[in-house]
Design a protein around this motif. Structure first.
Motif, PDB file in Angstrom:
ATOM      1  N   ARG A 219      67.212  37.797  39.026  1.00  0.00           N
ATOM      2  CA  ARG A 219      65.782  37.603  38.874  1.00  0.00           C
ATOM      3  C   ARG A 219      64.781  38.363  37.748  1.00  0.00           C
TER       4      ARG A 219
ATOM      5  N   MET B 183      60.084  29.218  40.187  1.00  0.00           N
ATOM      6  CA  MET B 183      60.866  28.163  40.601  1.00  0.00           C
ATOM      7  C   MET B 183      61.517  27.445  39.695  1.00  0.00           C
TER       8      MET B 183
ATOM      9  N   TRP C 291      56.695  23.658  45.344  1.00  0.00           N
ATOM     10  CA  TRP C 291      56.972  24.698  44.274  1.00  0.00           C
ATOM     11  C   TRP C 291      57.160  24.162  42.765  1.00  0.00           C
TER      12      TRP C 291
ATOM     13  N   PHE D  57      64.331  31.982  47.671  1.00  0.00           N
ATOM     14  CA  PHE D  57      63.963  31.605  46.713  1.00  0.00           C
ATOM     15  C   PHE D  57      65.547  30.670  46.077  1.00  0.00           C
TER      16      PHE D  57
ATOM     17  N   ALA E  97      62.539  27.102  53.689  1.00  0.00           N
ATOM     18  CA  ALA E  97      63.476  26.755  52.326  1.00  0.00           C
ATOM     19  C   ALA E  97      63.888  25.436  52.289  1.00  0.00           C
TER      20      ALA E  97
END
Ligand code: SCD
Length: 677
Positions: A4, A367, A361, A253, A312
């Motif tokens: 990330r 994303m 998203w 995520f 999710a």
């Protein structure tokens, strides 16, 4: 975890190929349907099944009355492995982790009063897929439902059983033939039934991170496409009935990105193979919240974990969802916990507005970028698998197991050293923890009933018709062009049992037995800088000095329970702490364990059980070993053990019980204390 950045901007997505695609359009990254949940929300499909057909039938009806929208059957381990309830190998496991089904009569009782033309039914069955699918078809037929009206899904994904779940019966090659027979038959005879649910969930449960989970799922899917296409079936004829199944863990995520990437990669795969229709290219999936993420400590925290994981799954665009009950790290869900699990989904569907927008998203810098990274990581894995000669070669070489187990070890070491926080387990631990009540199954009573029913069935059926149908099934197994599901349907219709059909096939295909192994060196390496671990190692060293040799442990799996993540982790941890460690093959009998114990000077015996059959199986084992062996050994039990069963285990001679979530240090320290005593 996919890497990330601290923040993302337009620069991160400018180069992405699919950023302007829409939900319902190839490559379906943004969802399989244009309107998604606005047109139809995902199906609330709770995996349910325990005890006998009547008890499970009542639970199904309750599910449907309380907002469930489809059914999903959990079978017991005996059924999974092709044993009738009266088989000697199955006695301790009948009815514990799912419903016991021996014949079409049980299947009819399972769905009594439920209109199979209106409710779709998922069946998690792989090893004994032929008799179970056949029994479902015959049950539908005999209740007046036309085959075209039957809707649902059969898991029929055997390859992952050899990699993680372990409910296989035959070796990989004949098993693949059976999978293809089922797809072939259903694609013609039951056009509305999904003929596979190609599963990643179990990889995640065994330790795989999202990218590895998706890569292994797609690699297996490729092997199935090869096997089915080799029969000359057109992709546009059968692909839309291959569905998928993923786990959704706490890595919020990445999990959303994984589900989006999955649809992209599947579309690319089938397009590359020549599929033309959108139906064939559109991946549809079921998701289940992570069972592994549930903790036995402060179990109510699991409600929160499950809600986050469910979100999710939904943000990722799933078509169907199971939310775990908060008490599943302790035992089977109670009526109340099952209701809360279902309500979690109802609240998401009806109170939040989440269903109003497809792929909410979509367009997020983070994303979109993460989805691409996930897809790239999966492509890398797929290239590695290709270079090994495909997934079967990768499986045989041990690569698959090493990847999954390596990631499981890493996760466990990070939990044990506190780098990966689990509230209530390694942070903010509470002392006064109220334990919720758990559901107990009277498995002995179900076993008794099932035996009586089998006896009645055998007394009242036309024996010569059954024998002829079973002989035909054996002959068909020797002929590669015969469709084994068609022959099994005949046998089941004649009232052959599930075990008899399996035996008829075993005359041509032997029962498969895999070796057990674990990785050494990896866990200790992850924790080499950690003072807690070093101190535990010193304790083991001191005990080693005292004994004049390394302490030696044998870890065993008993009964029909194939879950081996825990036992392999503990084996790796003990080994790296300085023990000599052996693990038994899965499904060991007390006599096999005794022979292993006689073969070397063991100090400790560890028994891993997640099937609910710990009381009878531990008792049988300790009776076989006798009091002398038990006194000489430290005896430990690990797994899903309700608190109320601990006194009975202690009375049998068990020195310590470790529930899910026990740290490696706690296990090793307790072991040393008991052994040194
Ligand atoms: C749906 N439809 C839409 C639509 N949404 N049409 C237009 N617009 C939309 N937005 C259509 C579909 O095309 C389909 O029609 C019909 O509506 C039903 O929708 P679906 O999306 O197919 O939903 P469903 O019938 O619920 O099927 C979902 C899956 C199916 C495809 C994912 O395979 C399934 O239910 N899987 C569940 C698997 C499962 O329960 N596994 C449990 C595993 P058509 O059909 O005409 O196209 C448990 C397990 O292993 C636990 C662990 C262990 O035991 O180890």
């Amino acid at each position: 975890m996919v890497e990330r950045k601290p923040f993302y901007s337009a620069d991160d997505i400018r180069h992405l190929e699919y950023q302007h695609s829409r939900p319902g359009e190839a490559p379906f990254l943004r969802g399989p349907f244009t309107q998604m949940y606005r047109h139809k929300p995902w199906t609330i499909r709770q995996y349910t099944g325990f005890a006998n057909a009547e008890a499970s039938n009542a639970a199904f009806k309750q599910t449907l009355a309380e907002g469930g929208q489809g059914l999903s059957v959990a079978f017991d381990l005996a059924t999974h492995l092709g044993f009738d309830s009266d088989h000697p190998a199955a006695q301790a496991d009948v009815a514990r982790t799912g419903v016991a089904i021996d014949s079409v009569e049980d299947m009819k009782r399972l769905f009594a009063g439920i209109d199979l033309s209106r409710v779709s039914v998922s069946m998690t069955m792989n090893g004994a897929v032929l008799p179970i699918m056949a029994a479902f078809i015959v049950a539908g037929e005999e209740s007046g439902v036309a085959r075209e009206q039957l809707r649902g899904t059969i898991q029929n994904d055997i390859l992952k059983e050899f990699m993680v779940r372990n409910t296989y019966i035959f070796a990989p090659k004949p098993s693949l033939r059976i999978c293809a027979d089922v797809v072939d038959y259903l694609s013609h005879a039951l056009p509305n039934f999904n003929s596979m649910s190609i599963s990643g969930y179990h990889f995640q449960e065994a330790g795989a991170e999202p990218a590895l989970e998706l890569a292994l799922t797609l690699a297996n899917a490729r092997a199935y496409l090869d096997a089915i296409s080799a029969r000359g079936l057109d992709l546009d004829h059968f692909c839309h009935r291959l569905s998928f199944f993923f786990g959704v863990g706490m890595n919020f995520f990445d999990e959303i990105a994984k589900l989006r990437a999955a649809r992209l990669l599947w579309c690319e795969e089938v397009e590359h193979r020549g599929a033309r229709s959108d139906r064939a290219k559109r991946m549809k999936m079921h998701c289940q919240t992570s069972g592994w993420s549930l903790t036995a400590q402060e179990p109510h925290n699991n409600l929160i974990r499950t809600t986050i994981e469910a979100m999710a799954g939904v943000f990722g665009g799933t078509q169907s969802l199971h939310t775990n009950a908060y008490d599943e790290a302790l035992s089977l869900p109670t009526e109340h916990s099952a209701r809360l699990a279902r309500n979690t989904q109802l609240i998401l569907q009806q109170e939040t507005g989440i269903c109003d927008v497809a792929d909410p998203w979509g367009g997020s810098y983070m994303m979109e970028s993460l989805t691409q990274q996930m897809a790239d990581k999966v492509r890398d894995y797929l290239r590695q698998i290709d270079a090994m000669g495909g997934i079967l070669a990768a499986l045989e070489s041990g690569w698959v197991s090493e990847q999954i187990h390596g990631q499981a070890l890493r996760a466990q070491s990070r939990i044990d050293n506190g780098q990966r926080p689990i509230i209530g387990v390694n942070r903010f631990v509470s002392d006064d923890e109220a334990r919720p009540p758990v559901r107990a199954i009277d498995a002995d009573e179900v076993l008794h009933q099932q035996r009586q029913r089998l006896q009645r069935l055998k007394e009242t059926r036309d024996t010569s018709r059954v024998e002829a149908a079973l002989a035909d099934l054996t002959t068909a197994a020797a002929s590669p062009t015969a469709n084994l599901l068609a022959f099994t349907i005949e046998a089941i219709r004649a009232r052959a049992t599930l075990g008899e059909c399996t035996q008829a096939l075993l005359k041509q295909m032997r029962r498969h037995q895999a070796d057990a192994h674990y990785l050494a060196g990896r866990y200790g390496l992850e924790r080499r800088q950690d003072t807690q671990w070093r101190s535990v190692r010193r304790e083991v060293d001191a005990y080693h000095q005292l004994l004049g040799r390394a302490p030696r442990a044998l870890l065993v799996k008993l009964g029909l329970d194939g879950h081996d993540r825990g036992v392999r982790l503990v084996a790796s941890g003990l080994k790296d702490a300085g023990f000599d460690v052996d693990i038994s093959a899965l499904f060991s009998t007390p006599e096999q364990v005794q022979r292993m114990l006689d073969s070397a000077p063991y100090d400790a015996l560890g028994i891993s059980l997640l099937s609910g059959a710990h009381l009878p199986l531990v008792e049988q084992l300790l009776n076989t070993l006798g009091p002398q062996s038990c006194d000489r050994l430290g005896v430990f039990v690990g797994g899903i053990i309700p608190d109320q069963d601990i006194p009975a285990l202690t009375a049998m001679g068990v020195d310590a019980v470790f529930p899910p979530g026990s740290s490696m240090e706690a296990i090793i320290r307790k072991l040393i204390t008991v052994l040194a005593d």
